[in-house]
Every structure is written in C-alpha cells, then in structure tokens.
Design an enzyme around this catalytic site. Structure first.
Site, PDB file in Angstrom:
ATOM      1  N   THR B  34      23.106   9.571 -20.010  1.00 25.37           N
ATOM      2  CA  THR B  34      22.131   9.613 -20.792  1.00 25.37           C
ATOM      3  C   THR B  34      20.842   9.629 -20.256  1.00 25.37           C
ATOM      4  O   THR B  34      20.701   8.930 -19.116  1.00 25.37           O
ATOM      5  CB  THR B  34      22.098   8.658 -22.033  1.00 25.37           C
ATOM      6  OG1 THR B  34      21.493   8.918 -23.135  1.00 25.37           O
ATOM      7  CG2 THR B  34      21.984   7.118 -21.693  1.00 25.37           C
ATOM      8  N   CYS B  40      14.415   2.354 -25.300  1.00 22.74           N
ATOM      9  CA  CYS B  40      15.983   2.242 -25.596  1.00 22.74           C
ATOM     10  C   CYS B  40      16.774   1.794 -24.622  1.00 22.74           C
ATOM     11  O   CYS B  40      16.468   1.359 -23.194  1.00 22.74           O
ATOM     12  CB  CYS B  40      16.457   3.769 -25.909  1.00 22.74           C
ATOM     13  SG  CYS B  40      15.815   4.632 -27.029  1.00 22.74           S
ATOM     14  N   HIS B  57      23.082   5.172 -26.434  1.00 21.08           N
ATOM     15  CA  HIS B  57      22.025   5.071 -26.416  1.00 21.08           C
ATOM     16  C   HIS B  57      21.304   4.718 -27.693  1.00 21.08           C
ATOM     17  O   HIS B  57      21.004   5.332 -28.705  1.00 21.08           O
ATOM     18  CB  HIS B  57      21.615   6.635 -26.067  1.00 21.08           C
ATOM     19  CG  HIS B  57      20.001   6.681 -25.785  1.00 21.08           C
ATOM     20  ND1 HIS B  57      19.700   7.689 -24.691  1.00 21.08           N
ATOM     21  CD2 HIS B  57      18.911   6.324 -26.319  1.00 21.08           C
ATOM     22  CE1 HIS B  57      18.226   7.668 -24.665  1.00 21.08           C
ATOM     23  NE2 HIS B  57      17.846   6.790 -25.608  1.00 21.08           N
TER      24      HIS B  57
END
Lengths: 212, 172
Positions: B34, B40, B57
């Site tokens: 990711t 995040c 994520h």
C-alpha cells in the site's frame, strides 16, 4: 441526499464555480505581481467536483512528490483548502519568487517554505474573496501549513478529516505562467459537510430536490 | 511477474495492491503493497506457519463516530476483524497471527493548536487497542513523525518493508 445533488451538478453550475476560480486567479496574479514585481499569469482551465478517493489520481498517483499547503477556512461555510503542486513546480515557483535563476533550488530552506506558504495564502485569500463577493458569505482563512512528501500521504490527512462525512472536493485547477514556462497547481476547496450546499445555494445554482 | 519491491528486491509472487481505506490478503510468495500512508495506518497481519498475510490501509479510528453503512476497511475497529476473518477463511490461524504496523504521521503542523490534525495519533492508538482486544501481538511498528510511508508485506517471510521520502527504508 447530498451526494445526489453533487453528482447532478450541471455544466452551468460548474461554470459558475470556474468563474469564481478565474476571478480569484486574477486577484492572486495581481497580489503576486505586487509582491515580487514580476508578472505571473494565472488561469483556471478546469473546475470540477470530484470524489475524495480520486484526488490522489488527479495528482498523478499516491507516490508522486508534491508540495501541499493546507489551511482551514472558518466563517459561514467552513471547510479546508489544499493547494498542491508537483515538487518540481514548487521549486520553480520558489526560484521565481526569490529572484533566483530557475532550477537553482533543490532543497527548500526555511525561507523558501515560508514563500510557498505565502503563495498558498495569497491564492486562498484571492479565491475566497472572489467566492465571497459572488455568494455574500464570509470566509476566514487560517494560517497555512506546508508539507512536502508523497501525494497520498499529504492527501490522506485531509481525506481522513473529511472521510467521516464528506466525500467530495471542489477542484479548481490553476495554471501559473511566468518567464515563458508554466507550472500547474491543483487548488482544492473542500467544504465541510453541509457547506458545499450552502455555497451552491448562494450561488443561485441549487439543484431541485435539495433535502436540507 | 517481476517486480522490484520497495527495498529493490525482485518479488517472485503476485503483487497485491491495497488502496486507501482498503484491505487484502495473500499467500507466499505474494507481496501486499500500500502506497502513500500519511495519517493512515498500514496494518499487516501474518501467520508464519500458513505463510498467509493480510494488509489493511486504515483511515479512521472508529466506525461508530461515522455515518453508518460505510466501507468497513476504512476504520480500525471494523477493518482489523474483517482482515482476521478473511485470513482465517484462507487457512490462517488467529492464534499464530502477529501484527506489524506503520504510518499514523502528522503531515501538517499548525501554530494554532486548535487546528492540529492529530488523526494519525488517534489512528495508531485505535489500531493498537483493537489488536489488543483481538489478542494479536504487535511485534513491530514504525509510526508517528511527520512524513509519509509506503509499505510492503512479504508473505514468504513476514518481512514488512517501510519506505519513506528522505527518511530511508526500514525492514520490520
């Protein structure tokens, strides 16, 4: 549903927003001219309302290096402003602003960073003034913050802040032209949930079927 | 498929991409990636016996504070249980799972403390609380700071590679 209204925005409505952008860009160009004594042409090729999740793609993907200036907008229709440009474009603009030969800057000094924040500030104030005179709403921008990093990482903060409720951003693409080269920046006005409706309504372009 | 991983290693398996507010699983020798984590948090779970891994994520701490009916992969409290469930269905065992996490940065700092966006810190805290609740040991983390991260979970080894711009590459 708010989403329905936004997805049904007509070309006329987007034109109204683009016009706001163009007036704002004109004001910002004047302000920049007064600041650096050099003519910087600015135009707004595009205005659009896009889903937040597509914002990283607009910038060329989550890992593209960008400079982002972020500020909050308080007042009648609160929201956030994010002005993002590719890192190369940011360096170019800084060179012009600081009166250095183009492409001499590789690393942003403290002063360069302030200069970029100031550009963000000028743009934000100019757009907000234009929007304010169109809508009669009051907008108060806060002091800007700057980050230079991966596009995804910069956006994710804003996506997270808004992802709880809001799902759309108003994008006003901005093109700068100075000394025969041009750089592009993406100016996002991200209204807090409810604020976009307030703005559209005062612009006189409210869709029928508004539920609140 | 040839893929140069974040650390420059050639990846033999499939490369599985996880988008923002998204999750996915893979088995050896797949690599799950990711990109561009800011505030995040990338949550990687791994079962080293089954060699099955999962990556989420996570964008926000708590689904209960948001509008209902949203994507469960967006929130720490719903993404992690869903990831565990998917891995179990693929043959992993919860009792063998360990977690590695990265992200939760504060990308912008404001002079006005009232405007501080501390969502990254809240995300990390929420992820840790959910992992503790699910009794999954957190064995490594690279969180906080003010810079973005891209991460990669290698399901053959459980190695979790974290790449940054200007802050190097780490292997957890």
């Amino acid at each position: 549903m708010k989403e329905d209204i936004i997805s049904k925005l007509t070309d006329a409505q987007l034109d109204a927003l683009k016009e706001v952008g163009n007036i704002g860009a004109g004001n910002a160009a004047t302000a920049l001219y007064q600041m650096i004594g050099k003519k910087v042409n600015m135009s707004v090729p595009k205005a659009a309302v896009i889903p937040l999740a597509e914002v990283p793609e607009v910038l060329g993907g989550p890992e593209v290096l960008v400079a982002g200036v972020f500020l909050r907008v308080l007042g009648d229709a609160p929201g956030s402003i994010l002005f993002v440009m590719p890192k190369d474009s940011a360096l170019y603009l800084v060179d012009i602003l600081m009166g250095r030969p183009v492409s001499s800057t590789q690393v942003l000094s403290e002063l360069d960073q302030s200069a970029l924040k100031e550009i963000g500030n000028i743009l934000a104030s100019s757009y907000l003034n234009a929007l304010s005179s169109f809508t009669g709403l009051t907008f108060l921008p806060t002091v800007p913050a700057l980050a230079v990093d991966m596009a995804g990482a910069i956006l994710d903060v804003i996506l997270a802040e808004l992802g709880q409720l809001g799902d759309y951003a108003l994008l006003i693409e901005t093109r700068f032209q100075a000394e025969s080269a041009h750089v592009e920046g993406h100016f996002f006005l991200i209204p807090d949930p409810g604020s976009l409706l307030v703005i559209l309504r005062t612009l006189g372009v409210d869709s029928n079927g508004a539920s609140n | 498929m040839l893929y140069l991983g974040l650390s420059g290693l050639i990846v033999m398996g499939q490369v599985i991409r996880v988008g923002i507010a998204d999750l996915n699983i893979g088995r050896s020798p797949d690599v799950i990636v990711t990109l561009g984590l800011g505030s995040c948090v990338g949550v990687a779970l791994y079962d080293k016996v089954a060699k099955i891994g999962g990556l989420a994520h996570v964008m926000l701490p708590d689904s209960k504070q948001a509008r209902s009916g949203q994507n469960p992969a967006k929130f720490a409290d719903t993404a992690i249980p869903l990831l565990i469930e998917k891995m179990e269905r693929a043959g992993a065992s919860r009792s063998r799972m360990v977690a590695k996490i990265a992200g939760g940065a504060q990308m912008f700092s404001f002079s006005d403390k009232n405007l501080q966006l501390n969502i990254g810190k809240r995300n990390v805290e929420a992820v840790k609380a959910v992992l503790a609740e699910e009794k999954i040991p957190l064995v490594a983390e690279d969180t906080g700071g003010s810079y973005g991260r891209s991460v990669e979970l290698h399901t053959d080894s459980g190695k979790f590679v974290v790449r940054t711009v200007g802050h190097g590459i780490k292997e957890l």
